[in-house]
Design an enzyme around this catalytic site. Structure first.
Site, mmCIF file in Angstrom:
data_model
loop_
_atom_site.group_PDB
_atom_site.id
_atom_site.type_symbol
_atom_site.label_atom_id
_atom_site.label_comp_id
_atom_site.label_asym_id
_atom_site.label_seq_id
_atom_site.Cartn_x
_atom_site.Cartn_y
_atom_site.Cartn_z
ATOM 1 N N GLY A 189 0.839 -1.196 0.000
ATOM 2 C CA GLY A 189 0.000 0.000 0.000
ATOM 3 C C GLY A 189 0.869 1.239 0.000
ATOM 4 O O GLY A 189 1.921 1.282 -0.633
ATOM 5 N N GLY A 246 4.285 0.269 1.719
ATOM 6 C CA GLY A 246 4.970 -0.806 0.999
ATOM 7 C C GLY A 246 5.514 -0.357 -0.344
ATOM 8 O O GLY A 246 6.656 -0.682 -0.707
ATOM 9 N N LYS A 270 0.183 3.680 20.337
ATOM 10 C CA LYS A 270 1.531 4.242 20.364
ATOM 11 C C LYS A 270 1.958 4.542 21.798
ATOM 12 O O LYS A 270 3.124 4.316 22.170
ATOM 13 C CB LYS A 270 1.577 5.515 19.516
ATOM 14 C CG LYS A 270 1.408 5.223 18.019
ATOM 15 C CD LYS A 270 1.091 6.488 17.236
ATOM 16 C CE LYS A 270 0.994 6.217 15.743
ATOM 17 N NZ LYS A 270 0.434 7.375 14.999
#
Lengths: 426, 426
Positions: free
Chosen positions: A9, A12, A202
């Site tokens: 995507g 990537g 996170k």
């Protein structure tokens, strides 16, 4: 060195481009050329803007990961499954893994780290938090000789973009979200961002590294920004504050536990985080010896995230050539996460009140009853518009919540118009 | 794991304190307890504010470094000799070395790196640049998959303190320096700081890491801040600029060489580096994929520097236990440093001129002759006070210098009142 890429995507495709464009540099830095062994995608035949031999694409990710000639697996699919199974499979076969998957790490990092240990491979994940900003490596390595007290940051670009727009243009949440979606800063379903799930994952990763403990995602207190109104933003502005969605990991005063939370908060406009505009990220780290450090940069996007992925790829590549591994997960401190109620914070409260004598005395009495000390109080408007704006000193979140509860029940209080935590000015 | 400490000054005494106070944490993070094997000092018997067995002190640094049971040597003496001989001796005996010695690394890093390679030990030096700010590890590792284009930063706290005082109070250089000395921000002999030597050494180290090349300290173009007047600072302020001493490492447009320079420059007040106050440090890194990153924190001081030293100590300790080494010096790119004249920059010039028709035309003609394009020009004052203030577009430093030379020879120019490079607004 052969590399398998899972996912093609936004991130990537940039990884493919940069592996190609920087092949010479990467080979020199790793000590061996890197070769793309295959790219796992959900559907073949889809038009992709990448310059790569079509024969490398496969829909059989499991087979790609299992190939004997694959040394390193890069996972940029995201989500829990099939990412988890694929990573565990790769690690258990002794391969090293580079991932940007914050949700999976926060949800089930233990399984991944265990598989890395068992397979004697590396698990690197710099790209999972704050995109290109080197943050995990500094926490894990540079600050390994220090005692981190607090991590406080803006780690979600989408919500920062929305809040920044609300602050600079006076837009409503809905309008600012719509603009963010039009510009590609927010997804069609913005839940993960605006409800704070992304930031919470996170925060769990950051807290684990900062405090050398394992932090289950469920232990992160999480509040999103959907309830924030243009009025909240304007009144914060009038007082010299700006509203930001913060991720905060802070050790308790006795050092035996820590809190992890994600919620909107007012910070003074003079605070360095207040100047973080648009979709940028920035994280403050406060350590006993190092003092205050700040890291700033692009927290998302294809190329920035790919930069972090490739940095990890070079590191695990070097490690494999040297026959070694990077630092393992460090959880020796095994501190517990304390509940939100024990977190010490400050509060900004706006109360719609009856404009008659004795109101302030009754309100002040209620704060005192809950041991919450008032820093400033200001009355605005008159008659039916009368509003008390109160900023408290530091108190536990439990005491502050109980105070808010009590205020709602006072007959002289017509409504608790807004409640917002205040951070960054202690 | 046994550690020998060379030097027991501001940084060394903090290293001792922290090794003691954080012994449990450090052992858990390294995987083995760390023990102080000895502390080399110049004079015994001096009163020191450290809690350490007096028997550990020795004046025979060479013997301490040579001891078979010493695994890691921490060098915080500073200066070229005896630091270099001691480090080389330690490395050649297979020990690992952690150093904060920027001057030595810039002067003769090659010898040290060569000794580390030959002895198969580690040479770590995070503390040598920007104190506690994790900067070298991010450059060397996190950005290993990226292409760094530029590093631009404030890496000397003393000069930043002085310039900040001049900016905020209107003080002269001499007064601001005196205040910095009183407060301990500047040394009795401030030459290394105010003449830019300290920043130049750091710039050489940063450029080497950023561009994977060896950078001799002599190749760094260096100008200090002693000539900067209160008038320069005030006139920058009036234009919305602030003067900072910057270290700038920038790749040429064709990517085949780079420039390394330290000099005062005007930057816009809106630039994030403009907000770096007092003795703080901050460094911008611009990379092709990661975009702009900023690192901010305390650049000096005992505890912050010791934090960086101990982070390195944990890393080299882990490496030794794993029987491996960290990444070696990376100089494969072998790019050359181009001379200052080829550096592209912008200039702010104030000219005392005769107030008569045709002056601007003559001045403009001279700029054009040297191919320097003017962005803005402003005339201030009249008669004998007439001044032309010119800001150029980007041009090579050689062209700018030739233009200044030419201006000094023009009969209509009474004096070139000030020349300052402009950075940070491209």
């Amino acid at each position: 060195m052969k590399v398998a890429l899972l996912g093609c995507g936004v991130v990537g495709s940039q990884v493919i481009r940069l592996m190609h464009e920087q092949a010479g540099d990467l080979a020199a830095r790793v000590g061996a050329p890197l070769e793309l062994a295959g790219v796992a995608v959900r559907r073949l035949g889809r038009k992709r803007d990448v310059d790569v031999d079509p024969a490398l694409f496969t829909t059989d990710a499991e087979a790609l990961v299992a190939r004997d000639d694959v040394d390193v697996v890069i996972e940029v699919i995201g989500g829990i499954e099939p990412a988890r199974s694929l990573i565990v499979s790769a690690l258990s076969k002794g391969k090293s893994v580079v991932t940007a998957n914050k949700a999976l790490l926060a949800e089930d990092g233990a399984t991944l780290h265990e598989a890395a240990r068992a397979g004697n491979g590396d698990l690197y994940f710099e790209a999972s938090v704050a995109g290109a900003i080197p943050l995990l490596r500094p926490l894990r390595e540079s600050l390994a000789g220090d005692h981190v007290k607090r991590v406080l940051g803006i780690v979600n670009g989408t919500t920062n973009y929305i809040l920044d727009k609300m602050d600079s243009t006076g837009a409503s949440f809905t309008d600012a979200l719509e603009e963010a979606q039009t510009l590609g800063y927010a997804e069609a379903d913005p839940t993960a961002d605006v409800e704070g799930f992304d930031a919470a994952a996170k925060a769990a990763i950051l807290a684990g590294l900062a405090f050398h403990s394992r932090v289950p995602a469920a232990d992160v207190h999480r509040e999103g920004i959907t309830e924030i109104t243009a009025t909240d933003v304007a009144s914060a502005k009038a007082m010299g504050y700006v509203i930001k969605l913060l991720a905060i990991c802070a050790r308790s005063d006795d050092g035996r536990s820590f809190g992890v939370r994600v919620h909107p908060a007012m910070i003074p406009r003079t605070h360095p985080l207040a100047g973080v505009r648009e979709a940028y990220n920035a994280v403050f780290v406060e350590a006993e010896s190092a003092g205050q450090l700040m890291f700033y940069g692009k927290g998302a996007g294809g190329a920035p995230t790919a930069s972090a992925v490739l940095g990890d790829l070079v590191a695990v590549g070097r490690n494999r050539l040297a026959g070694t591994r990077g630092p393992e997960e460090s959880t020796y401190a095994d501190l517990s996460v304390h509940p939100m109620g024990e977190t010490v914070t400050r509060c900004h409260v706006a109360l719609d009140v009856a404009d008659k004598p004795g109101v302030l005395a009754r309100v002040a009495e209620l704060f005192a009853k809950h041991d919450v000390s008032i820093q400033t109080v200001r009355q605005e408007g008159h008659g039916d518009d009368a509003q008390l704006v109160i900023v408290t000193h530091r108190a536990t979140d439990a005491a502050l919540s109980a105070t808010m509860e009590g205020l709602r029940e006072l007959d002289i209080v017509r409504a608790v118009a807004s409640v917002m935590r205040v951070e960054g000015d202690d």
